[in-house]
Design a protein around this motif. Sequence first.
Motif, PDB file in Angstrom:
ATOM      1  N   GLU A  25      -5.870  13.530   0.447  1.00 26.80           N
ATOM      2  CA  GLU A  25      -5.408  12.883  -0.787  1.00 26.80           C
ATOM      3  C   GLU A  25      -6.546  12.613  -1.769  1.00 26.80           C
ATOM      4  O   GLU A  25      -6.403  12.850  -2.959  1.00 26.80           O
ATOM      5  CB  GLU A  25      -4.664  11.578  -0.483  1.00 26.80           C
ATOM      6  N   TRP A  29      -6.842  14.212  -5.672  1.00 27.85           N
ATOM      7  CA  TRP A  29      -6.962  13.483  -6.935  1.00 27.85           C
ATOM      8  C   TRP A  29      -8.218  13.893  -7.691  1.00 27.85           C
ATOM      9  O   TRP A  29      -8.215  13.983  -8.911  1.00 27.85           O
ATOM     10  CB  TRP A  29      -6.898  11.980  -6.718  1.00 27.85           C
ATOM     11  N   PRO A  97       2.697   7.825  -5.839  1.00 25.61           N
ATOM     12  CA  PRO A  97       1.419   8.198  -5.223  1.00 25.61           C
ATOM     13  C   PRO A  97       0.479   7.011  -5.023  1.00 25.61           C
ATOM     14  O   PRO A  97      -0.267   6.976  -4.051  1.00 25.61           O
ATOM     15  CB  PRO A  97       0.814   9.196  -6.211  1.00 25.61           C
ATOM     16  N   PHE A  98       0.509   6.056  -5.938  1.00 25.41           N
ATOM     17  CA  PHE A  98      -0.298   4.850  -5.810  1.00 25.41           C
ATOM     18  C   PHE A  98       0.690   3.745  -5.471  1.00 25.41           C
ATOM     19  O   PHE A  98       1.403   3.246  -6.332  1.00 25.41           O
ATOM     20  CB  PHE A  98      -1.066   4.570  -7.105  1.00 25.41           C
ATOM     21  N   ASN A  99       0.753   3.365  -4.183  1.00 25.84           N
ATOM     22  CA  ASN A  99       1.898   2.629  -3.677  1.00 25.84           C
ATOM     23  C   ASN A  99       1.656   1.149  -3.433  1.00 25.84           C
ATOM     24  O   ASN A  99       2.249   0.568  -2.542  1.00 25.84           O
ATOM     25  CB  ASN A  99       2.403   3.304  -2.396  1.00 25.84           C
ATOM     26  N   SER A 100       0.820   0.508  -4.224  1.00 26.06           N
ATOM     27  CA  SER A 100       0.737  -0.946  -4.149  1.00 26.06           C
ATOM     28  C   SER A 100       1.845  -1.507  -5.042  1.00 26.06           C
ATOM     29  O   SER A 100       2.386  -0.803  -5.891  1.00 26.06           O
ATOM     30  CB  SER A 100      -0.628  -1.446  -4.633  1.00 26.06           C
ATOM     31  N   ALA A 103       0.836  -1.209  -8.698  1.00 23.93           N
ATOM     32  CA  ALA A 103       0.832   0.187  -9.145  1.00 23.93           C
ATOM     33  C   ALA A 103       2.255   0.705  -9.322  1.00 23.93           C
ATOM     34  O   ALA A 103       2.540   1.469 -10.247  1.00 23.93           O
ATOM     35  CB  ALA A 103       0.063   1.062  -8.159  1.00 23.93           C
ATOM     36  N   ARG A 104       3.161   0.288  -8.441  1.00 27.24           N
ATOM     37  CA  ARG A 104       4.563   0.722  -8.552  1.00 27.24           C
ATOM     38  C   ARG A 104       5.184   0.201  -9.848  1.00 27.24           C
ATOM     39  O   ARG A 104       5.845   0.946 -10.560  1.00 27.24           O
ATOM     40  CB  ARG A 104       5.387   0.237  -7.350  1.00 27.24           C
ATOM     41  N   ALA A 107       3.713   2.051 -12.761  1.00 24.17           N
ATOM     42  CA  ALA A 107       4.217   3.420 -12.827  1.00 24.17           C
ATOM     43  C   ALA A 107       5.657   3.472 -13.334  1.00 24.17           C
ATOM     44  O   ALA A 107       6.020   4.365 -14.101  1.00 24.17           O
ATOM     45  CB  ALA A 107       4.115   4.085 -11.456  1.00 24.17           C
ATOM     46  N   VAL A 122       3.851   7.899 -11.593  1.00 26.88           N
ATOM     47  CA  VAL A 122       2.416   7.698 -11.719  1.00 26.88           C
ATOM     48  C   VAL A 122       2.162   7.293 -13.163  1.00 26.88           C
ATOM     49  O   VAL A 122       2.664   7.929 -14.089  1.00 26.88           O
ATOM     50  CB  VAL A 122       1.630   8.969 -11.309  1.00 26.88           C
ATOM     51  N   GLU A 126      -3.453   6.472 -14.679  1.00 25.81           N
ATOM     52  CA  GLU A 126      -3.894   7.065 -13.416  1.00 25.81           C
ATOM     53  C   GLU A 126      -4.248   8.525 -13.604  1.00 25.81           C
ATOM     54  O   GLU A 126      -5.149   9.051 -12.964  1.00 25.81           O
ATOM     55  CB  GLU A 126      -2.815   6.925 -12.322  1.00 25.81           C
ATOM     56  N   ALA A 130      -7.784  10.044 -12.851  1.00 29.16           N
ATOM     57  CA  ALA A 130      -7.475  10.617 -11.518  1.00 29.16           C
ATOM     58  C   ALA A 130      -8.715  11.124 -10.828  1.00 29.16           C
ATOM     59  O   ALA A 130      -9.617  11.650 -11.424  1.00 29.16           O
ATOM     60  CB  ALA A 130      -6.448  11.725 -11.662  1.00 29.16           C
TER      61      ALA A 130
END
Length: 130
Positions: A25, A29, A97-100, A103-104, A107, A122, A126, A130
Amino acid sequence: MTDHARAYEPLTVERLGTLLAGADEARRWRLVAEFLEEYRWEQAATRGSLLAIEPQPVGDVRWDVFLAALAEHVSARDGRGAPAWVETRSLRRFWFPFNSRAARVDAIVHAPAAFRRRGVFVAVQELNVA
């Protein structure tokens, strides 16, 4: 020019897909960032050629869809239509992809349309870092 030297060629989305296959991963990126940086420096008239050839599957459908969204996103940013191959790619389940939690939320609010309509969430910032 020596036998070992090659002329610079910007990264195409087709080549990006090949490089993403089997990469972890973090490397994926970094490769996306490299593609975006090289794309930015290309003349507007030649950018479309970097997106024209459909990438082969990378071994993860989420990344296959990401490449389609990326191609559509940068095409739209340039005021151009996306390559035809992007139309067949979308996810059945949303991918963050950024799953905190933060971040969710970011996004959901800020994902570019090309990503959102394919189920890839995303935030645009980001993509810029990236």
